[in-house]
Every structure is written in C-alpha cells, then in structure tokens.
Design a protein around this motif. Sequence first.
Motif, PDB file in Angstrom:
ATOM      1  N   PRO A  80       0.844  -1.206   0.000  1.00 22.23           N
ATOM      2  CA  PRO A  80       0.000   0.000   0.000  1.00 22.23           C
ATOM      3  C   PRO A  80       0.876   1.252   0.000  1.00 22.23           C
ATOM      4  CG  PRO A  80      -0.792  -1.575   1.616  1.00 22.23           C
ATOM      5  CD  PRO A  80       0.543  -2.085   1.147  1.00 22.23           C
ATOM      6  N   GLY A  81       0.497   2.246  -0.790  1.00 23.92           N
ATOM      7  CA  GLY A  81       1.239   3.501  -0.808  1.00 23.92           C
ATOM      8  C   GLY A  81       1.102   4.240   0.504  1.00 23.92           C
ATOM      9  N   TYR A  82       2.112   5.015   0.843  1.00 29.67           N
ATOM     10  CA  TYR A  82       2.056   5.780   2.084  1.00 29.67           C
ATOM     11  C   TYR A  82       1.961   7.264   1.767  1.00 29.67           C
ATOM     12  CZ  TYR A  82       7.111   5.773   1.122  1.00 29.67           C
ATOM     13  OH  TYR A  82       8.341   5.864   0.521  1.00 29.67           O
ATOM     14  N   GLY A  83       1.651   8.039   2.793  1.00 23.18           N
ATOM     15  CA  GLY A  83       1.491   9.478   2.584  1.00 23.18           C
ATOM     16  C   GLY A  83       0.061   9.814   2.218  1.00 23.18           C
ATOM     17  N   TYR A  84      -0.104  10.790   1.356  1.00 23.24           N
ATOM     18  CA  TYR A  84      -1.432  11.280   1.002  1.00 23.24           C
ATOM     19  C   TYR A  84      -2.264  10.209   0.302  1.00 23.24           C
ATOM     20  CZ  TYR A  84      -5.115  13.728  -1.512  1.00 23.24           C
ATOM     21  OH  TYR A  84      -6.323  14.107  -2.005  1.00 23.24           O
ATOM     22  N   ALA A  85      -3.494  10.080   0.727  1.00 24.53           N
ATOM     23  CA  ALA A  85      -4.459   9.219   0.041  1.00 24.53           C
ATOM     24  C   ALA A  85      -5.852   9.700   0.420  1.00 24.53           C
ATOM     25  CB  ALA A  85      -4.271   7.760   0.441  1.00 24.53           C
ATOM     26  N   LYS A  86      -6.771   9.672  -0.536  1.00 26.40           N
ATOM     27  CA  LYS A  86      -8.122  10.177  -0.290  1.00 26.40           C
ATOM     28  C   LYS A  86      -8.975   9.131   0.435  1.00 26.40           C
ATOM     29  CE  LYS A  86      -8.272  13.520  -4.076  1.00 26.40           C
ATOM     30  NZ  LYS A  86      -8.952  13.950  -5.311  1.00 26.40           N
ATOM     31  N   VAL A  87      -8.513   8.781   1.625  1.00 29.44           N
ATOM     32  CA  VAL A  87      -9.255   7.861   2.464  1.00 29.44           C
ATOM     33  C   VAL A  87      -9.197   8.404   3.884  1.00 29.44           C
ATOM     34  CG1 VAL A  87      -8.777   5.839   1.033  1.00 29.44           C
ATOM     35  CG2 VAL A  87      -7.195   6.465   2.850  1.00 29.44           C
ATOM     36  N   SER A  88      -9.939   7.778   4.783  1.00 24.91           N
ATOM     37  CA  SER A  88      -9.973   8.254   6.163  1.00 24.91           C
ATOM     38  C   SER A  88      -8.634   8.022   6.854  1.00 24.91           C
ATOM     39  CB  SER A  88     -11.070   7.514   6.933  1.00 24.91           C
ATOM     40  OG  SER A  88     -10.726   6.149   7.096  1.00 24.91           O
ATOM     41  N   ALA A  89      -8.378   8.819   7.870  1.00 18.44           N
ATOM     42  CA  ALA A  89      -7.153   8.658   8.653  1.00 18.44           C
ATOM     43  C   ALA A  89      -7.106   7.267   9.295  1.00 18.44           C
ATOM     44  CB  ALA A  89      -7.082   9.741   9.727  1.00 18.44           C
ATOM     45  N   LYS A  90      -8.268   6.757   9.683  1.00 20.10           N
ATOM     46  CA  LYS A  90      -8.327   5.423  10.289  1.00 20.10           C
ATOM     47  C   LYS A  90      -7.872   4.365   9.290  1.00 20.10           C
ATOM     48  CE  LYS A  90     -11.474   2.143  12.500  1.00 20.10           C
ATOM     49  NZ  LYS A  90     -12.865   1.884  12.951  1.00 20.10           N
ATOM     50  N   GLN A  91      -8.352   4.474   8.040  1.00 20.14           N
ATOM     51  CA  GLN A  91      -7.968   3.500   7.017  1.00 20.14           C
ATOM     52  C   GLN A  91      -6.478   3.595   6.708  1.00 20.14           C
ATOM     53  OE1 GLN A  91     -10.077   1.044   5.254  1.00 20.14           O
ATOM     54  NE2 GLN A  91      -7.941   0.409   5.152  1.00 20.14           N
ATOM     55  N   ARG A  92      -5.960   4.820   6.623  1.00 13.68           N
ATOM     56  CA  ARG A  92      -4.517   4.986   6.379  1.00 13.68           C
ATOM     57  C   ARG A  92      -3.715   4.353   7.507  1.00 13.68           C
ATOM     58  NH1 ARG A  92      -5.857  10.325   4.883  1.00 13.68           N
ATOM     59  NH2 ARG A  92      -4.911  11.164   6.779  1.00 13.68           N
ATOM     60  N   GLY A  93      -4.189   4.534   8.730  1.00 15.46           N
ATOM     61  CA  GLY A  93      -3.493   3.953   9.872  1.00 15.46           C
ATOM     62  C   GLY A  93      -3.471   2.436   9.801  1.00 15.46           C
ATOM     63  N   THR A  94      -4.580   1.860   9.357  1.00 15.41           N
ATOM     64  CA  THR A  94      -4.648   0.406   9.206  1.00 15.41           C
ATOM     65  C   THR A  94      -3.645  -0.070   8.175  1.00 15.41           C
ATOM     66  OG1 THR A  94      -6.997   0.353   9.806  1.00 15.41           O
ATOM     67  CG2 THR A  94      -6.124  -1.541   8.588  1.00 15.41           C
ATOM     68  N   TRP A  95      -3.591   0.623   7.017  1.00 19.36           N
ATOM     69  CA  TRP A  95      -2.636   0.240   5.977  1.00 19.36           C
ATOM     70  C   TRP A  95      -1.202   0.314   6.492  1.00 19.36           C
ATOM     71  CZ3 TRP A  95      -4.630   3.722   1.382  1.00 19.36           C
ATOM     72  CH2 TRP A  95      -5.915   3.312   1.039  1.00 19.36           C
ATOM     73  N   HIS A  96      -0.896   1.385   7.210  1.00 21.42           N
ATOM     74  CA  HIS A  96       0.470   1.566   7.680  1.00 21.42           C
ATOM     75  C   HIS A  96       0.860   0.491   8.680  1.00 21.42           C
ATOM     76  CE1 HIS A  96       0.208   6.120   6.533  1.00 21.42           C
ATOM     77  NE2 HIS A  96       0.308   5.321   5.498  1.00 21.42           N
ATOM     78  N   ARG A  97      -0.074   0.094   9.531  1.00 23.57           N
ATOM     79  CA  ARG A  97       0.229  -0.972  10.488  1.00 23.57           C
ATOM     80  C   ARG A  97       0.487  -2.291   9.772  1.00 23.57           C
ATOM     81  NH1 ARG A  97      -3.616   1.858  13.474  1.00 23.57           N
ATOM     82  NH2 ARG A  97      -5.327   0.550  12.717  1.00 23.57           N
ATOM     83  N   VAL A  98      -0.265  -2.529   8.690  1.00 22.19           N
ATOM     84  CA  VAL A  98      -0.051  -3.747   7.901  1.00 22.19           C
ATOM     85  C   VAL A  98       1.348  -3.741   7.298  1.00 22.19           C
ATOM     86  CG1 VAL A  98      -0.737  -4.974   5.799  1.00 22.19           C
ATOM     87  CG2 VAL A  98      -2.479  -4.156   7.388  1.00 22.19           C
ATOM     88  N   VAL A  99       1.752  -2.606   6.737  1.00 23.98           N
ATOM     89  CA  VAL A  99       3.075  -2.504   6.127  1.00 23.98           C
ATOM     90  C   VAL A  99       4.165  -2.648   7.183  1.00 23.98           C
ATOM     91  CG1 VAL A  99       4.671  -0.962   4.914  1.00 23.98           C
ATOM     92  CG2 VAL A  99       2.287  -1.120   4.177  1.00 23.98           C
ATOM     93  N   GLU A 100       3.995  -2.012   8.324  1.00 21.47           N
ATOM     94  CA  GLU A 100       4.974  -2.117   9.403  1.00 21.47           C
ATOM     95  C   GLU A 100       5.154  -3.572   9.826  1.00 21.47           C
ATOM     96  OE1 GLU A 100       3.699   0.403  12.583  1.00 21.47           O
ATOM     97  OE2 GLU A 100       3.765   2.216  11.370  1.00 21.47           O
ATOM     98  N   ALA A 101       4.046  -4.270  10.002  1.00 24.82           N
ATOM     99  CA  ALA A 101       4.104  -5.671  10.415  1.00 24.82           C
ATOM    100  C   ALA A 101       4.782  -6.517   9.348  1.00 24.82           C
ATOM    101  CB  ALA A 101       2.696  -6.193  10.701  1.00 24.82           C
ATOM    102  N   TYR A 102       4.455  -6.235   8.089  1.00 20.51           N
ATOM    103  CA  TYR A 102       5.064  -6.989   6.993  1.00 20.51           C
ATOM    104  C   TYR A 102       6.579  -6.811   6.988  1.00 20.51           C
ATOM    105  CZ  TYR A 102       6.609  -8.061   2.271  1.00 20.51           C
ATOM    106  OH  TYR A 102       7.313  -8.551   1.205  1.00 20.51           O
ATOM    107  N   LEU A 103       7.047  -5.578   7.065  1.00 17.16           N
ATOM    108  CA  LEU A 103       8.490  -5.314   7.025  1.00 17.16           C
ATOM    109  C   LEU A 103       9.219  -5.955   8.196  1.00 17.16           C
ATOM    110  CD1 LEU A 103       8.526  -1.536   6.005  1.00 17.16           C
ATOM    111  CD2 LEU A 103       8.972  -3.507   4.542  1.00 17.16           C
TER     112      LEU A 103
END
Length: 201
Positions: A80-103
């Motif tokens: 998932p791309g990071y930074g600006y995205a036209k979605v809710s802050a909650k959804q962005r936070g979910t994506w970032h946690r997924v990426v963090e866990a993956y790495l």
Amino acid sequence: MTQSRYHRSHFLTSAPAVKDAPPDEGAEVAFAGRSNAGKSSAINTIVMQKNLARTSKTPGRTQLLNFFEVDPEHRLVDLPGYGYAKVSAKQRGTWHRVVEAYLAERQSLAGIFLAMDIRHPLTDFDCLMINWCGELGLRAHILLTKADKLGRGAAKATLLQTERALREGNDVRTTVQLFSSLDRTGLDQAHATLDDVLGYG
C-alpha cells in the motif's frame, strides 16, 4: 533470461494482513512508495505486462499486500502507498500498520524497491522508510520514477543530489537509479538489481 524471467510473473494473492500472506519461504522484493509515485506502473514495466499491478490516478488505490510470483521460490510484492491518500485517517493507519508488520515479520523479504517521483524525492515518508530498512538490515533500492518528466541534465542532477543526500546521512547501502515507465529508462538496471537482491545467479 532476465527479461523472460520477470515477464512470466503472475498474480498470486492479495492479503489484508501478514497472516494472510503466502508461505514465508524463498525470497521476495517489496515495492513501496508514496501514493501516486508510480510504484504500480514501475512493477508493470519491470514485468513487461500492462496490468499486472493495478494503477490509478487516484492516490491510495493499492490497499492490500499484493503478491506476484516470478517462480515458485521468488515473488514481487506491491505494498500500500504511504502518505497522502483520499481515504480516512483510520484506514490509512490500518494500511500503515499492515506494512509495518510486513516489514518487521516477513523473513523471506530480501529488499525494498522504493519508488519516488523524481520531482519530489526524499520526502519525510521516504526517509522514514529508508531508515526503517537500515534498522531491519534490508537492502533498499530507489527508483527515481517519471524520469521522462525532466530533461536529461536535470534528471542526472537529481540523481546525483539524491546520492549525495544519502551519503551525507551516512547511508552507503541504499542504491539509486533513474526510471521511467513511459520510455523504459533504467529497465535493464532495475532487472539486474532485482536479480541481485532476489539471489538469482
């Protein structure tokens, strides 16, 4: 051989979380980048297929961990791309946690290809990702995408500036190259680096 190798890549699965990913074996390279940096287009160019990775002019289109199989022992992953995205802050936070866990958890992860729009390199998010790779001992390779948007001299100057910024930050492991999905600038270099990171040959 290299071109035909990546040309055979095919979609494997999409995973909303690391626990849903394919078996953690073999080797894989993940493609990361700020939303709309040309990450999915870079994957399509590298595998020489038009629509393997979904592309969109809408930032934040990639919302899952998307796995593509090169062969049974090697994979490419569209994060998932990071930074600006036209979605809710909650959804962005979910994506970032997924990426963090993956790495942090994925043992088969051999390295990161980091897509940066050549007109806006080394944003705070990019630097955070590079630092993260360093802490985790992961190889990081920067694709300065959309190189066709600048003249040859300006593109080369940006490449040198990016390399200098990394050196000044005492980062001697991260490598950088020019890349364009439009005219295929840097495609051979990207293939060679992928071969190296994935352990081919």
